[in-house]
Design a protein around this motif. Structure first.
Motif, PDB file in Angstrom:
ATOM      1  N   GLY A 123     -10.879  -3.344  -4.273  1.00  0.00           N
ATOM      2  CA  GLY A 123     -11.918  -3.617  -3.279  1.00  0.00           C
ATOM      3  C   GLY A 123     -11.318  -3.954  -1.928  1.00  0.00           C
ATOM      4  N   LEU A 124     -10.303  -4.819  -1.952  1.00  0.00           N
ATOM      5  CA  LEU A 124      -9.646  -5.207  -0.695  1.00  0.00           C
ATOM      6  C   LEU A 124      -8.995  -3.987  -0.042  1.00  0.00           C
ATOM      7  N   ARG A 125      -8.420  -3.148  -0.870  1.00  0.00           N
ATOM      8  CA  ARG A 125      -7.768  -1.937  -0.345  1.00  0.00           C
ATOM      9  C   ARG A 125      -8.798  -1.028   0.324  1.00  0.00           C
ATOM     10  N   ARG A 126      -9.929  -0.840  -0.351  1.00  0.00           N
ATOM     11  CA  ARG A 126     -10.974   0.014   0.224  1.00  0.00           C
ATOM     12  C   ARG A 126     -11.516  -0.596   1.512  1.00  0.00           C
TER      13      ARG A 126
ATOM     14  N   PRO B 265      -1.077  -3.712   1.799  1.00  0.00           N
ATOM     15  CA  PRO B 265      -0.134  -4.428   0.925  1.00  0.00           C
ATOM     16  C   PRO B 265       0.651  -5.465   1.713  1.00  0.00           C
ATOM     17  N   GLN B 266       1.004  -5.113   2.945  1.00  0.00           N
ATOM     18  CA  GLN B 266       1.785  -6.052   3.768  1.00  0.00           C
ATOM     19  C   GLN B 266       1.012  -7.351   3.971  1.00  0.00           C
ATOM     20  N   ALA B 267      -0.284  -7.235   4.257  1.00  0.00           N
ATOM     21  CA  ALA B 267      -1.091  -8.427   4.511  1.00  0.00           C
ATOM     22  C   ALA B 267      -1.203  -9.274   3.244  1.00  0.00           C
ATOM     23  N   ILE B 268      -1.343  -8.626   2.107  1.00  0.00           N
ATOM     24  CA  ILE B 268      -1.502  -9.387   0.863  1.00  0.00           C
ATOM     25  C   ILE B 268      -0.190 -10.067   0.476  1.00  0.00           C
ATOM     26  N   ARG B 269       0.913  -9.377   0.698  1.00  0.00           N
ATOM     27  CA  ARG B 269       2.204 -10.021   0.406  1.00  0.00           C
ATOM     28  C   ARG B 269       2.452 -11.190   1.356  1.00  0.00           C
ATOM     29  N   LEU B 270       2.076 -11.015   2.611  1.00  0.00           N
ATOM     30  CA  LEU B 270       2.225 -12.103   3.578  1.00  0.00           C
ATOM     31  C   LEU B 270       1.383 -13.308   3.141  1.00  0.00           C
TER      32      LEU B 270
ATOM     33  N   ASP C 285      -1.541   1.533 -10.825  1.00  0.00           N
ATOM     34  CA  ASP C 285      -1.659   2.053  -9.464  1.00  0.00           C
ATOM     35  C   ASP C 285      -1.636   0.913  -8.443  1.00  0.00           C
ATOM     36  N   THR C 286      -2.317  -0.167  -8.776  1.00  0.00           N
ATOM     37  CA  THR C 286      -2.431  -1.284  -7.837  1.00  0.00           C
ATOM     38  C   THR C 286      -1.101  -2.014  -7.650  1.00  0.00           C
ATOM     39  N   VAL C 287      -0.350  -2.199  -8.736  1.00  0.00           N
ATOM     40  CA  VAL C 287       0.948  -2.878  -8.609  1.00  0.00           C
ATOM     41  C   VAL C 287       1.872  -2.042  -7.724  1.00  0.00           C
ATOM     42  N   GLN C 288       1.828  -0.725  -7.905  1.00  0.00           N
ATOM     43  CA  GLN C 288       2.648   0.148  -7.056  1.00  0.00           C
ATOM     44  C   GLN C 288       2.192   0.103  -5.610  1.00  0.00           C
ATOM     45  N   TRP C 289       0.886   0.118  -5.433  1.00  0.00           N
ATOM     46  CA  TRP C 289       0.346   0.049  -4.069  1.00  0.00           C
ATOM     47  C   TRP C 289       0.814  -1.228  -3.374  1.00  0.00           C
ATOM     48  N   LEU C 290       0.870  -2.326  -4.133  1.00  0.00           N
ATOM     49  CA  LEU C 290       1.329  -3.588  -3.535  1.00  0.00           C
ATOM     50  C   LEU C 290       2.804  -3.523  -3.149  1.00  0.00           C
ATOM     51  N   GLY C 291       3.486  -2.506  -3.625  1.00  0.00           N
ATOM     52  CA  GLY C 291       4.871  -2.314  -3.196  1.00  0.00           C
ATOM     53  C   GLY C 291       5.896  -2.719  -4.235  1.00  0.00           C
ATOM     54  N   PHE C 292       5.498  -2.801  -5.493  1.00  0.00           N
ATOM     55  CA  PHE C 292       6.447  -3.237  -6.520  1.00  0.00           C
ATOM     56  C   PHE C 292       6.700  -2.136  -7.539  1.00  0.00           C
ATOM     57  N   ASP C 293       7.850  -2.267  -8.194  1.00  0.00           N
ATOM     58  CA  ASP C 293       8.345  -1.194  -9.044  1.00  0.00           C
ATOM     59  C   ASP C 293       8.929  -1.808 -10.312  1.00  0.00           C
ATOM     60  N   TRP C 294       8.451  -1.362 -11.459  1.00  0.00           N
ATOM     61  CA  TRP C 294       8.966  -1.880 -12.717  1.00  0.00           C
ATOM     62  C   TRP C 294      10.071  -0.983 -13.283  1.00  0.00           C
ATOM     63  N   GLY C 295      10.448   0.051 -12.516  1.00  0.00           N
ATOM     64  CA  GLY C 295      11.494   0.949 -13.008  1.00  0.00           C
ATOM     65  C   GLY C 295      11.057   1.561 -14.322  1.00  0.00           C
TER      66      GLY C 295
ATOM     67  N   GLN D  72      -7.853   9.057   8.924  1.00  0.00           N
ATOM     68  CA  GLN D  72      -7.572   9.237   7.495  1.00  0.00           C
ATOM     69  C   GLN D  72      -7.699   7.927   6.721  1.00  0.00           C
ATOM     70  N   VAL D  73      -8.010   8.078   5.445  1.00  0.00           N
ATOM     71  CA  VAL D  73      -8.013   6.916   4.550  1.00  0.00           C
ATOM     72  C   VAL D  73      -6.629   6.273   4.594  1.00  0.00           C
ATOM     73  N   GLY D  74      -6.597   4.961   4.718  1.00  0.00           N
ATOM     74  CA  GLY D  74      -5.314   4.253   4.705  1.00  0.00           C
ATOM     75  C   GLY D  74      -4.713   4.050   6.081  1.00  0.00           C
TER      76      GLY D  74
END
Ligand code: ATP
Ligand code: MG
Length: 558
Positions: free
Chosen positions: A298-301, A306-311, A86-96, A517-519
Motif C-alpha cells: 500500500g505504501l509503495r502504491r 524503499p529509501q524513505a522506509i529504511r530511513l 517481492d516486498t523484501v526485495q523492493w525494500l532493497g534486501f537480498d537473502w542470496g 511512469q509508475v515508481g
C-alpha cells in the motif's frame, strides 16, 4: 543523486552482535533470519524487523535467511508468499540462496520429537483440548499433571507414529513436552509441540496430518539453519525459556540465541495482520494495496520509496521500550528522501479560470522552469504561457483574510516562472462561487529577464495554460482513522475517517506528466509528492496519488 540510506545507528542488538563477534562466540559468523507467517501482506512494522535482521547481516558480513513460518496450513497462501518475497526485495534486501520454509524442517522436527519421547522428555497426551486447558492452571495457581503424563516412552512413541499415520482425528491426541506443570512461566507447563490437523499443506500436500507448533518448529529451524541471533518482538520474551529448552534438549547442530525488541506501532494506524485483513474483506479499503493501508504494498502504491522506509526504520531505532511512533515521523522521512530526488512539475488540483485580459489572443510564450531547484544539471522544461490560464481556487480570495498574500481583487502576485499580474475583477455563478478571475499582466516582469525582480510582490502562485495542459485524476489521502490509537478503541469502525480519500478527476497537469511512469517520484510544486498509481493508470492516462504533502499539516485541525 544522493541516496539517503543512512549508516544505521547502534542499538542494543547490534551491540550484542558486535560483542559476540569480538569474543568469537560463533566463530566469525553472523546469521539472522526474517520469519514471516505467510498469512497476510507485510506492513510497516515488518519493515522494522526486516531492516534490523537484513541490516545486521549486511553490516556484520553475515547472512540473513528468508524463512516462511508455514506451520499453520489452514491460513496460508502462496499469494502472500509471492508478495512477501517481492516486498523484501523492493525494500532493497537480498537473502542470496537462503530461502527456507519451516516445512523444510518438518522431518527433522519429527525426528527430534521422537528422540524427546524416547528420552522421557515428551509424551502423547490424550486429554481433550478442554481438559488440557483446565489442567493448565492460572498465573497464580500451578497446573495439574495430565493422567497421561507418565505414559511409557514406548506407548507414546507408538501413538505418535500412529498420529502421523493418520489413525486419529483432529484433537484426539497432542504431543507435549514434559517440562513443569507448576512453572510460573505458563509456556513451560508442558507445551504442546505437535497437533493433529487433517489439512493439506500448500507445500507438503498430504504428506503430513500432524504439524509442529510454532515455538518448537521455530527453535528447531533456527538451530538447523545455524542461525546465530534469532531476533523477535517482545511478546516472545516469555517464550525464550522454551526456545532455550528446545535447543538444549535436542541434538540440533547449533546453538542460536533469541533476543527481543519492541514492536513498531504507529499513530492513526492499525498494524495487526488480522485487522488489516478485516479492512480488506469488509471492503473498508479497496485491497491490501490500498494507498491508505500501512502495508508495504500500500505504501509503495501510495508513492513511498524503499529509501524513505529504511530511513524511517533507522530513525525510530530499536529498543525494548513500547513505542507508539507518530505517523508524521514516517511522512517526514518520505519528504527527506523525495525532496532530493523528485522531479518538479506543476499540477493544478482545484482549477479556477484566470484570464489575462491584456495578453494577446493566440500568443504563447515558453517559460522555463527547473526540473529540480538544487540540481541545475537536471535541466529545465518549458511551461507555455497564454491568455487563458488556470490557478488553484484557494490561491484567490474575493475577500482576503489578514495575512493572505496571494491573489485578491486589486492585488498583485507573481505567476511562478512568468509574469506579475494584477487582479482586475472576477465573475461568480448563481451560488456565489468564483468562475473566472480577470487580471492584467505587467510586461516588464517576466521571470529571468533583466529587472524582472525590481517590482516586488509577496505572493508567488503556480498556474497552467488551459490549452497547453491536460486533465488527469489526482487522489488525495488522509489518515484512515480519526483516533490516534485505533487499536485501543473498542470498535475501530467507529473511528474510521469518512474523508480519507478524495478523488479529483478534473485536475490540470503539465503535458509532460502524461508520460510519467509508475515508481517515478514527482513533486507537484506547492502541492506535495505524488506517484503514478500502479493499478488504475492507463498508458498516457496516469492517475496520481498524493504520497505526502510538502509540509506536516497534522498540527492543523482536520
Ligand atoms: P501481526 O501481529 O501483524 O500479524 P506477526 O508478528 O504475526 O504480525 P509475523 O509474520 O509472524 O507477523 O512476523 C514476522 C516477523 O516480523 C516477526 O519476527 C515479528 O516479530 C516481526 N514483526 C511483526 N510485526 C512487527 C511490528 N509491528 N514491529 C516490529 N516487528 C514486527
Ligand atoms: Mg504471527
Amino acid at each position: 543523486m544522493s541516496n539517503p540510506t543512512p549508516i544505521p545507528a547502534a542499538n542494543f542488538i547490534r551491540n550484542i552482535v558486535a560483542e559476540d563477534l569480538a569474543q568469537a562466540k560463533n566463530g566469525d559468523r553472523v546469521a539472522t533470519r526474517f520469519p514471516p507467517e505467510p498469512n497476510g501482506y507485510l506492513h510497516i512494522g515488518h519493515a522494522k524487523s526486516i531492516c534490523l535482521n537484513f541490516g545486521i547481516a549486511r553490516d556484520f558480513n553475515g547472512v540473513c535467511h528468508m524463512r516462511f513460518d508455514d506451520t499453520n496450513p489452514a491460513k496460508e497462501d502462496t499469494e502472500y508468499v509471492d508478495s512477501i518475497l517481492d516486498t523484501v526485495q523492493w525494500l532493497g534486501f537480498d537473502w542470496g540462496n537462503h530461502l527456507y520454509y519451516a516445512s523444510d524442517h518438518f522431518e527433522k522436527c519429527y525426528a527430534y520429537a521422537e528422540q524427546l519421547i524416547k528420552a522421557g522428555k515428551a509424551y502423547v497426551d490424550s486429554l481433550s483440548a478442554e481438559d488440557i486447558r483446565s489442567h493448565r492452571g492460572t498465573l497464580t495457581e500451578p497446573g495439574k499433571n495430565s493422567p497421561f503424563r507418565e505414559r511409557s516412552s514406548a506407548e507414546s512413541t507408538d501413538l505418535f507414529h500412529r498420529m502421523r499415520a493418520g489413525e486419529f482425528a483432529d484433537g484426539q491426541h497432542v504431543l507435549r513436552l514434559k517440562i513443569d506443570m507448576a512453572s510460573p512461566n505458563m509456556n513451560l507447563r508442558d507445551p504442546a509441540i505437535y497437533r493433529i490437523r487433517h489439512v493439506p499443506h500448500w507445500r507438503t500436500g498430504n504428506t503430513w496430518c500432524i504439524y509442529p507448533m510454532y515455538d518448537y518448529a521455530h527453535a528447531i529451524s533456527d538451530a538447523e539453519e545455524h542461525i546465530t541471533h534469532s531476533i523477535c518482538t517482545l511478546e516472545f520474551e516469555d517464550h525464550r525459556p522454551l526456545y532455550d529448552w528446545v535447543v538444549e534438549n535436542t541434538a540440533v547442530p547449533s546453538r542460536p540465541y533469541q533476543y527481543e525488541f519492541s514492536r513498531l506501532n504507529l499513530t492513526y494506524t492499525l498494524m495487526s495482520k488480522r485487522l488489516l485483513l478485516e479492512l480488506v474483506t469488509q471492503g473498508t479499503v479497496s485491497g491490501w494495496d490500498d494507498p491508505r493501508m500501512p502495508t508495504l504494498v500500500g505504501l509503495r502504491r501510495r508513492g513511498y520509496t524503499p529509501q524513505a522506509i529504511r530511513l524511517f526504520c533507522d530513525r525510530i531505532g530499536v529498543s525494548k521500550a513500547d513505542s507508539l511512533i507518530d505517523v508524521s515521523v514516517l511522512e517526514d522521512c518520505l519528504r527527506t528522501d523525495l525532496n532530493e530526488r523528485a522531479l518538479r512539475r506543476v499540477a493544478v488540483l482545484d482549477p479556477v479560470r484566470l484570464t489575462i485580459d491584456n495578453y494577446p489572443d493566440g500568443k504563447t510564450e515558453e517559460c522555463e522552469a527547473p526540473n529540480h531547484p538544487q540540481h541545475p544539471e537536471w535541466g529545465k522544461r518549458t511551461i507555455p504561457f497564454a491568455k487563458e490560464l488556470v490557478i488553484e481556487r484557494e490561491d484567490f480570495m474575493a475577500e482576503p483574510t489578514k495575512g493572505f498574500f496571494r491573489l485578491t481583487p486589486g492585488g498583485e502576485v507573481r505567476l511562478r516562472y512568468a509574469y506579475i499580474i494584477k487582479c482586475t475583477s472576477f465573475e461568480t455563478d448563481a451560488a456565489g462561487q468564483v468562475t473566472v478571475v480577470h487580471a492584467d499582466y505587467l510586461p516588464d516582469t517576466r521571470s529571468g529577464t533583466p529587472g524582472a525582480d525590481a517590482h516586488k510582490v509577496k505572493g508567488n502562485i503556480h498556474w497552467l495554460s488551459v490549452d497547453h495542459s491536460q486533465t488527469a485524476e489526482v487522489r488525495l489521502y488522509d489518515r484512515l482513522f480519526t483516533h490516534a490509537n485505533p487499536a485501543s478503541v473498542e470498535n475501530y469502525q467507529t473511528v474510521l475517517n469518512a474523508n480519507s480519500i478524495e478523488a479529483r478527476k478534473e485536475c490540470r497537469v503539465e503535458s509532460a506528466l502524461l508520460s510519467a511512469q509508475v515508481g517515478e517520484p514527482i513533486q507537484f510544486e506547492r502541492n506535495g509528492y505524488f506517484a503514478v498509481d500502479s493499478r488504475d493508470s492507463n498508458a498516457g492516462q496516469p492517475v496520481f496519488n498524493r504520497a505526502v504533502t510538502l509540509r506536516d499539516s497534522s498540527a492543523k485541525p482536520r
